[in-house]
Design an enzyme around this catalytic site. Structure first.
Site, PDB file in Angstrom:
ATOM      1  N   GLY A 130      29.893  26.736  36.558  1.00 26.65           N
ATOM      2  CA  GLY A 130      30.900  27.741  37.281  1.00 26.65           C
ATOM      3  C   GLY A 130      29.676  28.646  38.217  1.00 26.65           C
ATOM      4  O   GLY A 130      29.752  30.140  37.533  1.00 26.65           O
TER       5      GLY A 130
ATOM      6  N   VAL B 195      32.111  31.405  38.914  1.00 32.01           N
ATOM      7  CA  VAL B 195      32.932  32.300  38.486  1.00 32.01           C
ATOM      8  C   VAL B 195      33.463  32.570  36.366  1.00 32.01           C
ATOM      9  O   VAL B 195      33.314  33.226  35.731  1.00 32.01           O
ATOM     10  CB  VAL B 195      34.579  33.027  38.156  1.00 32.01           C
ATOM     11  CG1 VAL B 195      34.406  33.123  39.737  1.00 32.01           C
ATOM     12  CG2 VAL B 195      35.437  31.662  38.758  1.00 32.01           C
ATOM     13  N   CYS B 196      32.431  31.334  35.711  1.00 30.16           N
ATOM     14  CA  CYS B 196      31.941  31.433  34.505  1.00 30.16           C
ATOM     15  C   CYS B 196      30.422  32.235  34.365  1.00 30.16           C
ATOM     16  O   CYS B 196      30.399  32.011  35.116  1.00 30.16           O
ATOM     17  CB  CYS B 196      31.034  29.969  34.163  1.00 30.16           C
ATOM     18  SG  CYS B 196      31.892  30.021  32.884  1.00 30.16           S
ATOM     19  N   ILE B 197      30.395  33.362  33.565  1.00 26.40           N
ATOM     20  CA  ILE B 197      29.898  33.651  32.536  1.00 26.40           C
ATOM     21  C   ILE B 197      29.068  34.144  31.423  1.00 26.40           C
ATOM     22  O   ILE B 197      28.847  34.331  29.776  1.00 26.40           O
ATOM     23  CB  ILE B 197      29.518  35.426  32.582  1.00 26.40           C
ATOM     24  CG1 ILE B 197      31.540  35.805  31.826  1.00 26.40           C
ATOM     25  CG2 ILE B 197      29.847  35.678  34.463  1.00 26.40           C
ATOM     26  CD1 ILE B 197      31.732  37.461  31.636  1.00 26.40           C
ATOM     27  N   THR B 198      30.229  32.085  30.640  1.00 26.57           N
ATOM     28  CA  THR B 198      29.367  32.112  29.398  1.00 26.57           C
ATOM     29  C   THR B 198      27.974  32.374  29.478  1.00 26.57           C
ATOM     30  O   THR B 198      27.857  32.293  28.065  1.00 26.57           O
ATOM     31  CB  THR B 198      29.498  30.241  29.263  1.00 26.57           C
ATOM     32  OG1 THR B 198      31.210  30.308  29.167  1.00 26.57           O
ATOM     33  CG2 THR B 198      29.686  29.853  28.021  1.00 26.57           C
TER      34      THR B 198
END
Length: 327
Positions: free
Chosen positions: A173, A175-178
């Site tokens: 996604g 805004v996901c920084i996994t």
């Protein structure tokens, strides 16, 4: 060996058109069935606080779209179910896997939601399997969505535990920084991961994350998704719950990940970030445009409904769709 499978993402794929058999794109049927219910589109606004609230959930349900209410206002979930049912609308909520959620699920026997999504970042976990079994024991008629996962093994385990659908996507996604914080995920190869997982699935697959254009919805269906969860394309609307911010005379909406410090309220195990998106009109307009674009996709696929998208040929050409352009 995993390394033997093709690795690609949405921007690397072009679907190959077939002969059109409808006289107008408006004849194309974009409806989808999930569980016992039919919905207008195979899309789900992400169950995030800056994407959906109770007002938007009601709007979507009344207009025939699927939704999943987020789990971040826990005390409001039972009143929300009651209010939806009083209006003759489906109730679709999210739960986590902490101990108190078991008691909460059991308390829903008197007013049972039609859909429950078990919503954690790493869904291939004993805690998720245990919660699936608990929901199916306590609320056997409820449709259970579980995730998120990124491997065929995970899909099989969650299905075997009783999940009716699995949500595929670890960190793709906006805004996901996994993938940056942990080194793990499906970011950059989400579409290939979807294809890999769908081949193992016996039940519905929901693609979650990495959708940047409406054409990506058609590609998701081609590679095995029944439904597509979308965050950024559903963020930034006038009615979106994200905070409105003005910068140099322009209005923006906040959009942040469920694992961001803004969501958690603390800087601990952060795997999300916050961005500002230009305000972009009404949600209903985006849904209409999505439907029209998907109808066009169906016409190019040479069919009359979503199933035609599952059978088209495709080519892998790295980063081909942009060809130096942007939209």
């Amino acid at each position: 060996m995993f390394n033997d499978i093709p690795v690609f993402d949405y921007e690397d794929i072009q679907l190959i058109p077939n002969k059109c058999i409808i006289t107008s794109r408006s004849q194309a049927d974009t409806s989808v069935t999930l569980g016992k219910y039919q919905f207008k589109l195979p899309v789900i606004p992400a169950n995030m606080q800056t994407i959906i609230d109770e007002t938007i959930a009601e709007q979507l349900a009344k207009e025939g779209y699927f939704y999943i209410m987020h789990r971040f206002d826990e005390d409001s979930r039972k009143p929300f179910i009651k209010r939806m049912h009083e209006q003759g609308l489906i109730a679709s909520i999210s739960v986590g896997v902490k101990a108190y959620e078991y008691e909460f699920v059991t308390s829903l026997k008197e007013d049972t939601p039609e859909f429950i999504t078990i919503d954690i970042a790493h869904g291939h976990a004993n805690s998720v399997i245990d919660m699936i079994k608990h929901i199916k024991t306590e609320l056997p008629e409820t449709f259970v969505i579980a995730g998120n996962v990124g491997t065929p093994e995970a899909v099989r385990e969650l299905e075997n535990a009783g999940a009716d659908a699995t949500k595929v996507g670890i960190g793709p996604g906006k805004v996901c920084i996994t993938k940056v914080k942990t080194g793990f995920g499906t970011g950059g190869w989400q579409l290939a991961a979807l294809r890999w997982c769908a081949k193992a699935a016996r039940k519905s697959i929901i693609a979650d994350g990495g959708i940047r254009t409406h054409g990506d919805i058609a590609k998701s269906i081609r590679f095995g998704a029944s439904m597509v969860m979308i965050g950024s394309l559903f963020a930034g609307h006038i009615e979106s719950p994200g905070k409105t911010v003005e910068v140099d005379g322009e209005t923006f909406k906040e959009y942040y990940g469920s694992a961001s410090e803004y969501q958690k309220g603390e800087h601990k195990n952060v795997e999300g970030k916050k961005i500002l998106l230009p305000t972009k009109g009404h949600l209903s307009d985006t849904l209409t445009e999505m439907q029209q674009d998907l109808q066009s996709s169906i016409s190019y696929a040479g069919g009359k409904d979503l199933d035609s998208l599952r059978h088209v040929d495709y080519v892998i050409v790295k980063n081909s769709i942009w060809n130096g352009d942007s939209i």
